[in-house]
Design a protein around this motif. Structure first.
Motif, PDB file in Angstrom:
ATOM      1  N   ASN A  83       0.899  -1.219   0.034  1.00 36.11           N
ATOM      2  CA  ASN A  83      -0.042  -0.066   0.056  1.00 36.11           C
ATOM      3  C   ASN A  83       0.841   1.223  -0.021  1.00 36.11           C
ATOM      4  OD1 ASN A  83      -2.785  -1.052   0.795  1.00 36.11           O
ATOM      5  ND2 ASN A  83      -1.383  -2.115   1.878  1.00 36.11           N
ATOM      6  N   TYR A  84       0.191   2.313  -0.262  1.00 37.36           N
ATOM      7  CA  TYR A  84       1.126   3.562  -0.291  1.00 37.36           C
ATOM      8  C   TYR A  84       1.800   3.540   1.031  1.00 37.36           C
ATOM      9  CZ  TYR A  84       1.747   8.569  -1.533  1.00 37.36           C
ATOM     10  OH  TYR A  84       2.265   9.734  -1.977  1.00 37.36           O
ATOM     11  N   THR A 123      -5.622  -3.626   2.492  1.00 35.17           N
ATOM     12  CA  THR A 123      -5.945  -2.130   3.097  1.00 35.17           C
ATOM     13  C   THR A 123      -6.725  -1.254   2.099  1.00 35.17           C
ATOM     14  OG1 THR A 123      -4.340  -2.539   4.836  1.00 35.17           O
ATOM     15  CG2 THR A 123      -5.076  -0.239   4.408  1.00 35.17           C
ATOM     16  N   THR A 147     -10.512  -0.082   2.305  1.00 39.48           N
ATOM     17  CA  THR A 147     -10.507   1.174   2.340  1.00 39.48           C
ATOM     18  C   THR A 147     -11.881   1.772   1.168  1.00 39.48           C
ATOM     19  OG1 THR A 147      -8.669   1.665   3.221  1.00 39.48           O
ATOM     20  CG2 THR A 147      -9.619   3.559   2.450  1.00 39.48           C
ATOM     21  N   GLY A 207      -4.600   2.921  -9.336  1.00 37.31           N
ATOM     22  CA  GLY A 207      -4.079   2.479  -8.266  1.00 37.31           C
ATOM     23  C   GLY A 207      -4.806   1.640  -7.393  1.00 37.31           C
ATOM     24  N   GLY A 208      -4.476   1.207  -6.064  1.00 39.06           N
ATOM     25  CA  GLY A 208      -5.075   0.111  -5.240  1.00 39.06           C
ATOM     26  C   GLY A 208      -6.362   0.592  -4.941  1.00 39.06           C
ATOM     27  N   VAL A 209      -6.723   1.424  -4.199  1.00 43.99           N
ATOM     28  CA  VAL A 209      -8.006   1.921  -3.789  1.00 43.99           C
ATOM     29  C   VAL A 209      -8.839   2.312  -4.917  1.00 43.99           C
ATOM     30  CG1 VAL A 209      -9.252   3.740  -2.679  1.00 43.99           C
ATOM     31  CG2 VAL A 209      -7.283   3.081  -1.647  1.00 43.99           C
ATOM     32  N   GLY A 210      -8.334   2.984  -5.906  1.00 41.29           N
ATOM     33  CA  GLY A 210      -9.144   3.306  -7.066  1.00 41.29           C
ATOM     34  C   GLY A 210      -9.673   1.952  -7.873  1.00 41.29           C
ATOM     35  N   THR A 232      -7.714   9.062 -14.432  1.00 37.74           N
ATOM     36  CA  THR A 232      -6.273   8.594 -14.298  1.00 37.74           C
ATOM     37  C   THR A 232      -5.450   9.484 -15.248  1.00 37.74           C
ATOM     38  OG1 THR A 232      -4.881   6.432 -14.861  1.00 37.74           O
ATOM     39  CG2 THR A 232      -6.462   7.112 -16.366  1.00 37.74           C
ATOM     40  N   GLY A 233      -4.138   9.373 -14.715  1.00 34.19           N
ATOM     41  CA  GLY A 233      -2.964  10.167 -15.332  1.00 34.19           C
ATOM     42  C   GLY A 233      -2.138   9.100 -16.252  1.00 34.19           C
ATOM     43  N   ALA A 266      -9.161   9.308  -4.012  1.00 36.98           N
ATOM     44  CA  ALA A 266      -7.851   8.845  -3.290  1.00 36.98           C
ATOM     45  C   ALA A 266      -6.734   9.987  -3.478  1.00 36.98           C
ATOM     46  CB  ALA A 266      -7.416   7.618  -4.240  1.00 36.98           C
ATOM     47  N   VAL A 320     -10.292   9.740   0.507  1.00 37.12           N
ATOM     48  CA  VAL A 320      -9.600   8.699   1.099  1.00 37.12           C
ATOM     49  C   VAL A 320      -8.221   9.021   1.291  1.00 37.12           C
ATOM     50  CG1 VAL A 320      -8.716   6.365   0.260  1.00 37.12           C
ATOM     51  CG2 VAL A 320     -11.294   6.829   0.248  1.00 37.12           C
ATOM     52  N   GLY A 321      -7.889   9.383   0.199  1.00 33.67           N
ATOM     53  CA  GLY A 321      -6.282   9.635   0.270  1.00 33.67           C
ATOM     54  C   GLY A 321      -5.823  10.981  -0.330  1.00 33.67           C
ATOM     55  N   ILE A 346     -12.644   9.231   5.411  1.00 41.33           N
ATOM     56  CA  ILE A 346     -12.725   7.743   5.396  1.00 41.33           C
ATOM     57  C   ILE A 346     -11.080   7.502   6.063  1.00 41.33           C
ATOM     58  CG2 ILE A 346     -12.562   5.659   4.244  1.00 41.33           C
ATOM     59  CD1 ILE A 346     -15.166   7.199   3.987  1.00 41.33           C
ATOM     60  N   ASP A 347     -11.299   6.696   7.141  1.00 37.07           N
ATOM     61  CA  ASP A 347     -10.183   6.109   8.028  1.00 37.07           C
ATOM     62  C   ASP A 347     -10.219   4.860   8.087  1.00 37.07           C
ATOM     63  OD1 ASP A 347      -7.706   5.951   9.448  1.00 37.07           O
ATOM     64  OD2 ASP A 347      -9.070   5.987  11.415  1.00 37.07           O
TER      65      ASP A 347
HETATM   66  P1  NDP Z   1      -1.801   3.883  -5.249  1.00 35.99           P
HETATM   67  O1  NDP Z   1      -0.163   4.306  -5.619  1.00 35.99           O
HETATM   68  O2  NDP Z   1      -2.013   2.364  -5.610  1.00 35.99           O
HETATM   69  O3  NDP Z   1      -2.745   4.737  -6.055  1.00 35.99           O
HETATM   70  C1  NDP Z   1      -2.824   6.110  -6.038  1.00 35.99           C
HETATM   71  C2  NDP Z   1      -3.195   6.408  -7.488  1.00 35.99           C
HETATM   72  O4  NDP Z   1      -3.336   7.944  -7.585  1.00 35.99           O
HETATM   73  C3  NDP Z   1      -2.280   6.269  -8.522  1.00 35.99           C
HETATM   74  O5  NDP Z   1      -2.086   5.158  -9.085  1.00 35.99           O
HETATM   75  C4  NDP Z   1      -2.406   7.407  -9.359  1.00 35.99           C
HETATM   76  O6  NDP Z   1      -3.422   6.970 -10.295  1.00 35.99           O
HETATM   77  C5  NDP Z   1      -2.848   8.368  -8.639  1.00 35.99           C
HETATM   78  N1  NDP Z   1      -1.949   9.557  -8.382  1.00 35.99           N
HETATM   79  C6  NDP Z   1      -0.645   9.299  -7.830  1.00 35.99           C
HETATM   80  N2  NDP Z   1       0.160  10.361  -7.767  1.00 35.99           N
HETATM   81  C7  NDP Z   1      -0.861  11.687  -8.393  1.00 35.99           C
HETATM   82  C8  NDP Z   1      -0.803  12.828  -8.365  1.00 35.99           C
HETATM   83  N3  NDP Z   1       0.520  13.643  -7.972  1.00 35.99           N
HETATM   84  N4  NDP Z   1      -1.787  13.669  -8.870  1.00 35.99           N
HETATM   85  C9  NDP Z   1      -2.957  12.937  -9.208  1.00 35.99           C
HETATM   86  N5  NDP Z   1      -3.160  11.337  -9.118  1.00 35.99           N
HETATM   87  C10 NDP Z   1      -1.931  10.922  -8.381  1.00 35.99           C
HETATM   88  O7  NDP Z   1      -2.046   4.074  -3.774  1.00 35.99           O
HETATM   89  P2  NDP Z   1      -3.462   3.362  -2.959  1.00 35.99           P
HETATM   90  O8  NDP Z   1      -4.679   3.144  -3.851  1.00 35.99           O
HETATM   91  O9  NDP Z   1      -2.953   2.306  -2.042  1.00 35.99           O
HETATM   92  O10 NDP Z   1      -3.807   4.659  -1.648  1.00 35.99           O
HETATM   93  C11 NDP Z   1      -4.154   6.158  -2.472  1.00 35.99           C
HETATM   94  C12 NDP Z   1      -4.266   7.087  -1.265  1.00 35.99           C
HETATM   95  O11 NDP Z   1      -5.144   6.429   0.014  1.00 35.99           O
HETATM   96  C13 NDP Z   1      -2.883   7.278  -0.742  1.00 35.99           C
HETATM   97  O12 NDP Z   1      -2.715   8.676  -0.501  1.00 35.99           O
HETATM   98  C14 NDP Z   1      -3.090   6.264   0.654  1.00 35.99           C
HETATM   99  O13 NDP Z   1      -2.183   6.779   1.589  1.00 35.99           O
HETATM  100  C15 NDP Z   1      -4.365   6.609   0.849  1.00 35.99           C
HETATM  101  N6  NDP Z   1      -5.154   5.570   1.665  1.00 35.99           N
HETATM  102  C16 NDP Z   1      -5.772   5.962   2.878  1.00 35.99           C
HETATM  103  C17 NDP Z   1      -6.368   5.005   3.543  1.00 35.99           C
HETATM  104  C18 NDP Z   1      -7.283   5.474   4.691  1.00 35.99           C
HETATM  105  O14 NDP Z   1      -7.594   4.672   5.659  1.00 35.99           O
HETATM  106  N7  NDP Z   1      -8.041   6.810   4.340  1.00 35.99           N
HETATM  107  C19 NDP Z   1      -6.075   3.567   3.446  1.00 35.99           C
HETATM  108  C20 NDP Z   1      -5.392   3.349   2.335  1.00 35.99           C
HETATM  109  C21 NDP Z   1      -4.909   4.308   1.349  1.00 35.99           C
HETATM  110  P3  NDP Z   1      -3.620   7.177 -11.665  1.00 35.99           P
HETATM  111  O15 NDP Z   1      -2.126   6.519 -12.427  1.00 35.99           O
HETATM  112  O16 NDP Z   1      -4.773   6.271 -12.240  1.00 35.99           O
HETATM  113  O17 NDP Z   1      -3.706   8.564 -12.105  1.00 35.99           O
END
Ligand code: NDP
Length: 327
Positions: free
Chosen positions: A42-43, A128, A132, A157-160, A178-179, A220, A242-243, A267-268
């Motif tokens: 996870n991140y 996770t 989430t 990404g994972g959450v997405g 998505t980027g 996210a 979420v993120g 969301i936590d």
């Molecule tokens: P990932 O890295 O798998 O996914 C994040 C996605 O966000 C990337 O794949 C990308 O998607 C996009 N992204 C990354 N950098 C940028 C940027 N600078 N600008 C815009 N989009 C961006 O991480 P997770 O899915 O595991 O986690 C996502 C977020 O959620 C994190 O911040 C993590 O800490 C948080 N989180 C929070 C939780 C909670 O309890 N609240 C639990 C789990 C995670 P794409 O390439 O498609 O654009």
């Protein structure tokens, strides 16, 4: 003795992570010892493995914020040897040694029994991030999802990825932001009906209210993207935040809340009470199609983790990485 990814802090303050042999006596105190089968990336794991240490509270440290496995020994009446269990949250992998290890010792309160319909590998394909995503969908449902496409940011990404698959399975139109245009086919295969380029949303909010487009959102990314999309949510709709993959700042105005009754739902996943965790895992087993989950998975082993930790922080991981700690 067994294998674990151990992160140590050097005298110069830098950290390094390597697979080492440790023993049961090295594990932190807890009620339940688990033979870990799978963990994930996870991140937050990226932050904990990486050179800055990020969220790690003690060294040496075994990261891994989630795991699934089989109870080996238990001092708590709720669990007995042989039970299959899942763990997410509770600062495991940050303040308490986590899942990047063939054995883990944790508090019984932090575990949930593996829901029927999922095996330990599938549970960690969810992990996770997917847990989430389910919490976010449930929060949107509690507040009412409006007609129209539901936006999912950071979709590849994972959450997405998991949020996209669940929302599509529940019959919602999903607009995936998505980027990475090359992930369009992947996101469509998960059920997205619309692909939105990151640049379309990734700019500082210019007008606090734009046209009402989205029936809800799982976000996210945070930052400027969240600020912008708030002004595009339909009247009374909700954003489950979420993120912060795109930044922790929020250059928004209060106007979408005041004039459109938009709800911003935080969301936590970390401190979720047992009942909520159980409910979310049961919904995952029911509402997440396993073939779509499988399409998200990239297998990995403990020695891959330092590289994967760097990749996820750069936003380069697609879907979910499942770590077979015994491979
Ligand atoms: P990932 O890295 O798998 O996914 C994040 C996605 O966000 C990337 O794949 C990308 O998607 C996009 N992204 C990354 N950098 C940028 C940027 N600078 N600008 C815009 N989009 C961006 O991480 P997770 O899915 O595991 O986690 C996502 C977020 O959620 C994190 O911040 C993590 O800490 C948080 N989180 C929070 C939780 C909670 O309890 N609240 C639990 C789990 C995670 P794409 O390439 O498609 O654009």
């Amino acid at each position: 003795m067994f294998n674990a990814l151990v992160v140590k802090k050097n005298e110069d303050g830098k950290t390094n992570a390597a697979v080492e042999q440790i023993g049961l006596d090295d594990l932190p105190a807890g009620d339940v010892t688990v033979a870990v089968e799978y963990s994930t990336v996870n991140y937050k794991d990226g932050l904990c493995i990486g050179p800055g240490g990020g969220l790690v509270r003690n060294y040496p440290h075994v990261p891994g914020i989630d795991f699934a496995g089989t109870v080996e020994a238990s001092d708590d009446a709720r669990y007995k040897a042989g039970d299959k269990v899942v763990l997410t949250g509770w600062r495991v992998g940050e303040a308490h040694w986590g899942g990047y290890s063939q054995k883990a010792r944790v508090k019984a309160d932090w575990l949930v029994p593996l829901p029927s319909g999922l095996d330990t590998r599938q549970a960690m394909a969810v992990g996770t991030a997917g847990f989430t995503a389910m919490l976010a969908v449930m929060a949107l449902e509690d507040h009412g999802i409006k007609d129209g496409p539901v936006l999912v940011t950071g979709a590849a990404g994972g959450v997405g990825s998991v949020a996209t698959a669940i929302l599509a399975q529940l019959g919602h139109e999903v607009a995936a932001v998505t980027g990475r245009p090359e992930t369009a086919d992947y996101l469509t295969s998960l059920g997205a009906t619309q692909i939105v380029a990151r640049e379309e949303l990734n700019e500082t909010v210019k007008r606090p209210l734009e046209g009402e487009v989205w029936g809800g959102c799982v976000d996210a990314v945070g930052g400027e993207m969240l600020a912008r999309l708030l002004g595009q949510i339909k009247y009374g709709g909700s954003v489950a935040a979420v993120g912060l993959a795109g930044g922790a700042g929020l250059p928004a105005t209060v106007i979408p809340f005041l004039l459109r009754g938009v709800n911003l739902l935080g969301i936590d996943s970390v401190m979720q009470p047992y009942e909520n965790r159980l409910r979310a895992w049961e919904r995952i087993a029911k509402d997440l199609p396993m073939d779509k989950l499988e399409a998200m998975v990239h297998p990995a082993v403990l020695s891959d983790l330092p590289g994967l930790g760097r990749d996820i922080l750069k936003g380069q991981v697609k879907g979910r990485v499942v770590v077979d700690v015994n491979a």
